[in-house]
Enzyme design. Structure first.
Site, PDB file in Angstrom:
ATOM      1  CG  HIS A 478      66.936  27.364  55.586  1.00  0.00           C
ATOM      2  ND1 HIS A 478      66.395  26.351  56.340  1.00  0.00           N
ATOM      3  CD2 HIS A 478      66.388  27.219  54.348  1.00  0.00           C
ATOM      4  CE1 HIS A 478      65.575  25.639  55.591  1.00  0.00           C
ATOM      5  NE2 HIS A 478      65.548  26.149  54.375  1.00  0.00           N
ATOM      6  CD  GLU A 479      65.983  29.758  51.697  1.00  0.00           C
ATOM      7  OE1 GLU A 479      66.245  29.050  50.710  1.00  0.00           O
ATOM      8  OE2 GLU A 479      64.997  29.533  52.440  1.00  0.00           O
ATOM      9  CG  HIS A 482      67.847  25.158  50.244  1.00  0.00           C
ATOM     10  ND1 HIS A 482      67.546  23.824  50.249  1.00  0.00           N
ATOM     11  CD2 HIS A 482      66.925  25.755  51.044  1.00  0.00           C
ATOM     12  CE1 HIS A 482      66.478  23.626  51.028  1.00  0.00           C
ATOM     13  NE2 HIS A 482      66.087  24.783  51.519  1.00  0.00           N
TER      14      HIS A 482
HETATM   15 ZN   LIG Z   1      64.503  25.303  52.744  1.00  0.00          ZN
END
Ligand SMILES: [Zn+2]
Length: 684
Positions: A478-479, A482
């Site tokens: 997830h990170e 980003h």
């Molecule tokens: Zn997030």
């Protein structure tokens, strides 16, 4: 202003050019005492840059006003981003003290700019004349963003109202700092200290070891300690057979900053909510939610409530079934009590074992941090053709931090990526992604991004490397999502990339789909001792168990989303008793007592620790509709469909737009449908 120490800016590395590889922050030289003078110098510099723009004798143009403003404050951005990283991931009393002193000054600095009448007049002149200006699409976006940012920060108010607004912003900024500091104190606090071995029954060896190390680190050698950080808290609730101790730790967790002591946040929240109402009124809105949502994809609160409501009913229905399953199992084991909140993790884990026979602990050996990270990098490489190359010559702020250079397929430098994955004292809870420097390309000067990911994943112990839970592995992906978003940015102006809050989790959440895809698992999930790939049987269990406990997970999340919205629908700035308010809010949606909202008001850092996700916590699931729908496009064709990936990068990741729905449609060929998410969660 009197500066007592370090007042010679030439000696301050934060104010010097960075003669490091890729102009990365020279952490070896940066000391706590450099920040305050650097902030003051950087604010002075930004202020004079702004004054120059405002007092320019020439008529206002895009170049001398909008673009000039965009390039101003570079030093302040630099100091602020390094400080923000350290204060979030590696803080201490000294940095926190600086934060308390500097935040009000930064708020004042920002207000001085947004409420500068001469400056706004020039921005307004350019904005009103835009039809006659020869601006490209990106310049039009930057102009609109700049204009609206000023208006939304009070530029059009009269003198008296501007004074009121300043006072509100100052007070809010102080309250955010206080809220955060209380939150950090109560989250890193020990929720449970066990003195004799009876208290450890049920706990796996690695959990016991970590607890012994934590106790040792907190001066309680020979005991076992559990903090209220998730990596410490969750394993205890999953495994401990001591119901009495689970109850103690659980209650400590949900009562963070609600203990009527010096760290209590109830009064702070009530005041924040009231100030947000006042500000909304000043700016011409009925409430804070109206003000905030205006620039999101959702546009108005009604859309958010309706959206949440559609998911709430099926989620709650599912949670009640899960509860009944657990109750049955508990009674089979001879329990005579009704399942409570502190039992949920424990029995859910048993049901999971019974129904799916998935033992989380059996997965961990396949998820050594280094392999999981390599797996995430590999996905990015296969999709976008980029490469991650380890660098050992770039300075870091803590030995746990590692650095990678990110290259395009043809070897061109794209940016720098830092990972900082292990919990420690002084690191905030959860995981996040941010940047030391953002991409831009003004006047042919291409600035490459410096991006970092922070997590609180399993710390290596004396005997084992970092063996992560499946949940933390998906967080790592997830990170990185980003991070890729920041690394791929490719615009002239950073200020033209504003993406709505309810869109920003799409780039991150879509990566989670690859994390748990069977074909991808096969490539990176390898046993840390034998190197064997994860067996098919375990993969099968991971896939089938993905819908497990989704009732609980969606209910706790949605409850927090409703709570956030309710706080920001207030139309009167009156004192609220935070406990009563929360109880009423949860009663309204019919939350069952066995589930608590994912955050209680007093520790809801997303919405009260800063402007952040206020009236925006719903964004995660809003974006989930998008990510499930977007991933579906890959599943229907090829998991590593390069053409699709290219389109996703070009249309969705690389540029901001004031119409992200249109960008999405360019990628998908149509608007998103909710079906893919409902199916993924198994909530039909
Ligand atoms: Zn997030």
């Amino acid at each position: 202003m009197l500066i007592t120490d370090c007042s010679n800016p030439s000696k301050n590395p934060l104010l010097e050019p960075w003669d490091t590889p890729f102009q990365t922050p020279p952490f070896d030289l940066i000391k706590n005492e450099h920040f305050k003078p650097a902030f003051i110098e950087a604010m002075d510099q930004a202020k004079s840059e702004i004054e120059d723009i405002a007092k320019n004798d020439e008529p206002a143009t895009f170049k001398n006003t909008i673009e000039a403003l965009e390039t101003s404050g570079e030093l302040l951005d630099r100091v602020g981003s390094v400080f923000g990283c350290l204060n979030g991931a590696n803080t201490n009393d000294e940095l926190q003290k600086i934060s308390s002193e500097i935040e009000p000054l930064r708020t004042k600095h920002a207000d001085d700019m947004y409420l500068n009448h001469t400056l706004f007049t020039r921005i307004n002149d350019v904005y009103m004349a835009q039809a006659s200006l020869d601006l490209n699409d990106e310049q039009k976006i930057l102009l609109e963003n700049t204009y609206l940012r000023f208006v939304r920060r009070g530029a059009k108010l009269n003198e008296m109202d501007q004074q009121k607004l300043r006072a509100i912003n100052q007070e809010l900024s102080d309250l955010y700092v206080k809220f955060d500091q209380n939150h950090l104190q109560q989250t890193t606090a020990l929720g449970l200290v066990i003195e004799d071995k009876d208290g450890l029954v049920g706990l796996p060896t690695d959990v016991i070891e970590a607890a012994a190390e934590l106790a040792n680190a907190r001066g309680q050698a020979g005991k076992w300690a559990f903090s209220l950080q998730r990596p410490s808290f969750t394993p205890f609730l999953v495994h401990s057979e001591r119901r009495d101790l689970r109850e103690i730790l659980y209650k400590a967790y949900i009562n963070r900053c609600d203990n009527n002591d010096e760290y209590d946040n109830k009064a702070i929240i009530s005041r924040i909510a009231a100030l947000r109402v006042d500000r909304a009124h000043l700016l011409g809105y009925e409430n804070h939610a109206d003000y905030t949502l205006e620039r999101n994809m959702a546009k108005v609160p009604e859309n958010v409530y309706q959206f949440l409501g559609e998911l709430w009913e099926p989620a709650l229905r599912r949670a009640k079934i899960e509860l009944a399953d657990m109750q049955r199992l508990a009674e089979l084991e001879g329990a005579t009590f009704k399942i409570q909140g502190w039992d949920w993790w424990y029995y859910a884990s048993k049901v999971k074992h019974e129904k799916y026979d998935l033992d989380e602990a059996a997965l961990r050996p396949y998820f050594q941090m280094e392999s999981a990270r390599a797996g995430a990098f590999d996905v990015a490489e296969k999709l976008y053709g980029i490469q991650f190359v380890k660098r050992n010559d770039i300075q870091v702020y803590h030995p746990d931090v590692e650095v990678f250079e990110v290259l395009e397929a043809d070897g061109q430098h794209l940016g720098i990526f830092y990972t900082d994955y292990f919990p420690r004292d002084g690191k905030g809870s959860g995981a996040w992604s941010s940047s030391f420097r953002e991409q831009s390309n003004i006047d042919g000067k291409f600035v490459t991004p410096l991006v970092y990911n922070v997590g609180n994943f399993a710390k290596p112990t004396k005997n084992d490397p970092s063996l992560m839970s499946l949940g933390h592995v998906t967080t790592l992906f997830h990170e990185l999502g980003h991070g890729l978003n920041s690394l791929f940015e490719n615009t002239t102006y950073a200020g033209s990339r504003r993406v709505p809050r309810d869109f920003v989790e799409l780039p991150s959440q879509i990566m989670e789909n690859w994390a748990t895809d069977p074909a991808v698992l096969k490539t990176y999930a390898r046993h840390y001792q034998t190197g064997e790939p994860i067996p098919d049987a375990l993969i099968e269990k991971i896939v089938t168990s993905q819908q497990f406990n989704q009732g609980f997970r969606q209910v706790e999340y949605l409850a927090a989303s409703f709570l956030d919205m309710d706080w920001h629908m207030l139309t009167e700035a009156v004192d609220q008793d935070a406990s009563t308010f929360e109880r009423d809010s949860m009663e309204k949606i019919g939350l069952i007592p066995e589930i608590a909202p994912r955050y209680q008001s007093t520790n809801f850092g997303h919405i009260f620790g800063g402007p952040g996700y206020s009236a925006g916590y719903y964004s995660y699931i809003w974006a989930a509709v998008l990510d499930a729908d977007a991933f579906q496009a890959f599943k229907e064709t090829d998991l590593f469909n390069k053409e699709l990936a290219h389109s996703f990068r070009r249309n969705v990741l690389s540029r901001g737009s004031n119409d992200m729905m249109a960008q999405y449609v360019k990628f998908r060929g149509r608007e998103p449908k909710v079906e893919a998410l409902i199916a993924r969660l198994g909530l039909e």
